[in-house]
Write an enzyme that holds these catalytic residues in place. Structure first.
Site, mmCIF file in Angstrom:
data_model
loop_
_atom_site.group_PDB
_atom_site.id
_atom_site.type_symbol
_atom_site.label_atom_id
_atom_site.label_comp_id
_atom_site.label_asym_id
_atom_site.label_seq_id
_atom_site.Cartn_x
_atom_site.Cartn_y
_atom_site.Cartn_z
ATOM 1 N N CYS A 102 7.101 -0.164 2.836
ATOM 2 C CA CYS A 102 6.921 0.620 1.616
ATOM 3 C C CYS A 102 6.850 2.121 1.927
ATOM 4 C CB CYS A 102 5.718 0.112 0.830
ATOM 5 S SG CYS A 102 5.791 0.666 -0.878
ATOM 6 N N HIS A 234 5.992 -5.806 0.362
ATOM 7 C CA HIS A 234 4.857 -5.841 1.300
ATOM 8 C C HIS A 234 4.663 -7.216 1.945
ATOM 9 C CE1 HIS A 234 2.909 -1.909 0.425
ATOM 10 N NE2 HIS A 234 3.506 -2.044 -0.742
ATOM 11 N N GLU A 236 2.828 -7.918 4.420
ATOM 12 C CA GLU A 236 1.416 -8.056 4.851
ATOM 13 C C GLU A 236 0.510 -8.490 3.701
ATOM 14 O OE1 GLU A 236 2.702 -5.355 3.790
ATOM 15 O OE2 GLU A 236 1.195 -3.939 3.065
HETATM 16 N N1 LIG Z 1 2.765 0.749 -1.678
HETATM 17 C C1 LIG Z 1 3.210 1.867 -1.191
HETATM 18 O O1 LIG Z 1 3.336 2.057 0.031
HETATM 19 C C2 LIG Z 1 3.498 2.962 -2.181
HETATM 20 C C3 LIG Z 1 4.670 3.796 -1.819
HETATM 21 C C4 LIG Z 1 4.750 5.136 -2.516
HETATM 22 N N2 LIG Z 1 3.469 5.790 -2.524
HETATM 23 C C5 LIG Z 1 5.359 4.979 -3.878
HETATM 24 O O2 LIG Z 1 4.675 4.855 -4.850
HETATM 25 O O3 LIG Z 1 6.547 4.987 -3.996
#
Ligand SMILES: NC(=O)CC[C@H](N)C(=O)O
Length: 271
Positions: A102, A234, A236
């Protein structure tokens, strides 16, 4: 491939605003690695710390508040202060792995390490931008893995059900030629798909199947070697079977959540 037989050590890189480092370290440990969370400032003070690790992981979150663009400031700090560290993991002797999840993928895209070797000029062949609807989106998504991808992390995996949670996760290629170069090399390793297990599709699927409008439904990209990989969903967050949103309604529980296999693949690579 490395000949090392002991558990690989993972550097889970923290920065102000990182918020998935604990879960990511847990996932790597559950898969048999030794994971340590290290702040970027500690590495800038002592770059030799990098030599303790075989895997570099950029976890999710909001590094530096997503200011300017998500991942931009951390990528700039790395480029200015830790270019040697990034290079030693991405290139080096080809015996280390890099994973970005992400916000981690956003950092890797800003660094250019996921799309290396695609452009003939110095322009990035692809980027991540705002989701089509312009908002942060948090939902579970079905993912299909490109079976011909060299990606180390997705070997043997066909499909996954994982949460995504981002605002700036829409993968956009510069043009058709950049997209097909990446696709033909199997570098568009993970794609959003529908529940029917339709597999990898190049035609942009509608919301919410493709939650952000990404070109070719791209959710994860790897480098040419497959050792360097970033994905927006994600893994994890789906390590235990009980992380599944409908786990109480399933007749049979799988042994693990869908995300664990990616971390196990990484550990296995060093066996
Ligand atoms: N879950 C995250 O890593 C968020 C990624 C980033 N902050 C976004 O909103 O795009």
């Amino acid at each position: 491939m490395s000949t090392q037989s002991v558990a690989p050590r993972v550097l889970v890189l923290r920065a102000p605003g990182t918020n998935c480092d604990e879960e990511t370290a847990f996932a790597f440990e559950k898969a048999g690695a030794i994971a340590e969370r290290v702040h970027v400032n500690r590495l800038i003070e002592n770059p030799a710390l990098k030599d303790r690790y075989q895997i570099l992981c950029f976890p999710g979150g909001f590094s530096y508040g997503d200011d300017i663009a998500a991942g931009r400031i951390l990528a700039t700090r790395l480029r200015e202060h830790l270019a040697g560290m990034v290079d030693s993991f991405v290139h080096g002797n080809g015996d280390r792995l890099v994973l970005g999840i992400c916000n981690g993928m956003q950092v890797m895209m800003r660094l250019g390490v996921l799309t290396e070797g695609v452009s003939e000029d110095d322009q990035p062949p692809a980027t991540l931008t705002w989701n089509n609807h312009g908002r942060f989106e948090d939902r579970w998504v079905h993912l299909a893995v490109d079976a011909k991808s060299p990606c180390v992390f997705t070997q043997g995996i066909e499909k996954m059900y994982l949460p995504m949670a981002h605002a700036e996760g829409k993968f956009v290629a510069r043009d058709e030629s950049a997209l097909s170069r990446l696709r033909d090399a199997g570098r568009l390793a993970v794609r959003y798909t529908d529940e029917s297990d339709a597999g990898v599709s190049d035609e942009v699927l509608p919301f919410p199947i493709n939650p952000n409008g990404a070109d070719a439904n791209v959710a994860g990209v790897c480098d040419a070697s497959g050792r360097v990989f970033g994905l927006m969903p994600h893994p994890e967050r789906h390590i235990e079977a009980t992380h599944h949103p409908f786990w109480t309604r399933r007749k049979e529980q799988p042994e693990h959540g869908d995300g664990l296999a990616m971390f196990q693949n990484a550990v296995q690579w060093f066996a």
